[in-house]
Design a protein around this motif. Sequence first.
Motif, PDB file in Angstrom:
ATOM      1  N   GLY A 134     -52.085  -1.068  20.672  1.00  0.00           N
ATOM      2  CA  GLY A 134     -50.968  -1.697  21.374  1.00  0.00           C
ATOM      3  C   GLY A 134     -50.163  -2.670  20.541  1.00  0.00           C
TER       4      GLY A 134
ATOM      5  N   GLU B  32     -45.213  -4.918  26.005  1.00  0.00           N
ATOM      6  CA  GLU B  32     -46.254  -4.732  27.021  1.00  0.00           C
ATOM      7  C   GLU B  32     -45.691  -4.964  28.410  1.00  0.00           C
TER       8      GLU B  32
ATOM      9  N   GLY C 171     -52.194   0.736  23.607  1.00  0.00           N
ATOM     10  CA  GLY C 171     -52.852  -0.384  24.271  1.00  0.00           C
ATOM     11  C   GLY C 171     -54.062   0.088  25.048  1.00  0.00           C
TER      12      GLY C 171
ATOM     13  N   VAL D 248     -48.387  -0.321  26.864  1.00  0.00           N
ATOM     14  CA  VAL D 248     -47.610  -0.937  25.787  1.00  0.00           C
ATOM     15  C   VAL D 248     -46.728   0.123  25.122  1.00  0.00           C
TER      16      VAL D 248
ATOM     17  N   ARG E 241     -45.006   1.530  22.067  1.00  0.00           N
ATOM     18  CA  ARG E 241     -45.134   1.437  20.614  1.00  0.00           C
ATOM     19  C   ARG E 241     -43.813   1.894  20.007  1.00  0.00           C
TER      20      ARG E 241
END
Length: 480
Positions: free
Chosen positions: A268, A414, A447, A452, A454
């Motif tokens: 994450g 996130e 994550g 999350v 990326r």
Amino acid sequence: MTGSLLARLLRRSSPQQSRFICQRSISQSAAERTKETVSVEPPVLPAFDYVPPPYSGPSGDEILAKRKEYLSPSIMHFYKSPLNVVEGKRQYLFDENGRRYLDGFGGIATVGCGHCHPDVVEAIIEQTKKLQHSTVLYLNHAVADFAEALASKLPGDLKVVFFTNSGTEANELAMMIARLYTGCHDIISVRNSYHGNASGTMGATAQSIWKFNVVQSGVHHAVNPDPYRGLFGSDGPKYAKDVQDIINFGTSGNVAAFISEAIQGVGGIVELAPGYLSAAYDSVRKAGGLCIADEVQSGFARTGSNFWGFEAHGVQPDIVTMAKGIGNGIPLGAVVTTPEIAKVLTRRSYFNTFGGNPVCTAAGLAVLKVIEKEKLQENAFVVGSHLKERLKALKDKYEVIGDVRGQGFMLGVELVTDRELKTPAKEETLHVMDQMKDLGVLIGKGGYYGNVFRITPPLCFTKEDADFLVDAMDYTLSRM
């Protein structure tokens, strides 16, 4: 409802009626504001001077059906309607219908060169015409030239290179070298880390959510130094005390190695708390162990401020592993260490049939040259910083964004349903990814909870690309 009309109605109404009129007025105003937001036009992809030729291959549905019948059921795909990617050019991908997508994720494997960079393609073709493969028992300059160039990018005495085919192989080899060199078996890794697909690296990966819970003797998992979700916030030395505790109480007092990413990728895009690596390295070295830096995702100028992720922490590892972007998508990995440590493999015969073959190493050398020629590390810093600031502005705008983190072109966003409790917003993450794909932007997710985003684009990403990505996320979040 106009202000004058509202005032007249309130003067003629009872208290109960007044409250009802006010509530209705507020609801109507909110509805009007929502209508105004929805009417905003979706962002448009930046101009690009390439149009792919018509595609005549099988459709996405046909490929998906064949995958289901002949490929492992463990192979997943993004999106409710999987994307059939048929061509790539720099920071863009094209589907079967010729539609263009901004690649905000696959760059982790294509480094700065982007898809099908002409210099890298030419190097591969020219070497393939001459020699595709030869055992390292013979000589070939392509392999030695790339080893020399790679060693020049590393600090200190890190200059002996072992080539592999992947990051998994690189990390397996690094751990084996550490065990042979120290005579110890114990390895310490960080929770929430990701190090590969083989049994040893699965054990070191520390979270069964990423890989099968393959138990490996002698592997110990230290507390994750996560500034966002961790117990000690950004106090790195406090987290590092767990490494010392493992050495004191979980081993005989000696360890073979400590392995860690500088920024956790699959985990994450988690930046390690400041001061953690230096404190952990000190404890491990006092216990006779070696320090392994996993640069498979954060290496090759991706973080912008440095060529390698570990440099931002002011440490120098004993062994560095790398893969993914090293060959711009070509299967290639490497382990780099010192001459003293490298000698340990002369006690036996270490051999890798395809690791470091001429074609792959020719591609790797071309990648290094492109990074330097096009100043892609500088671009990762400048454009990456701009992208991060724009994403942080979205955090101020939307409560669903709990954290924005990372460096350069290795960024994470996130999503949470509650900022105080940090409740993972899993369904919202999938929804936003799908909607952004429909707008023409591809991002990844990761994550521990899968919440999350990326964002790891090719290093040739432009400021216009960054703005389009953020505008697409803004547009999607405003309609959630």
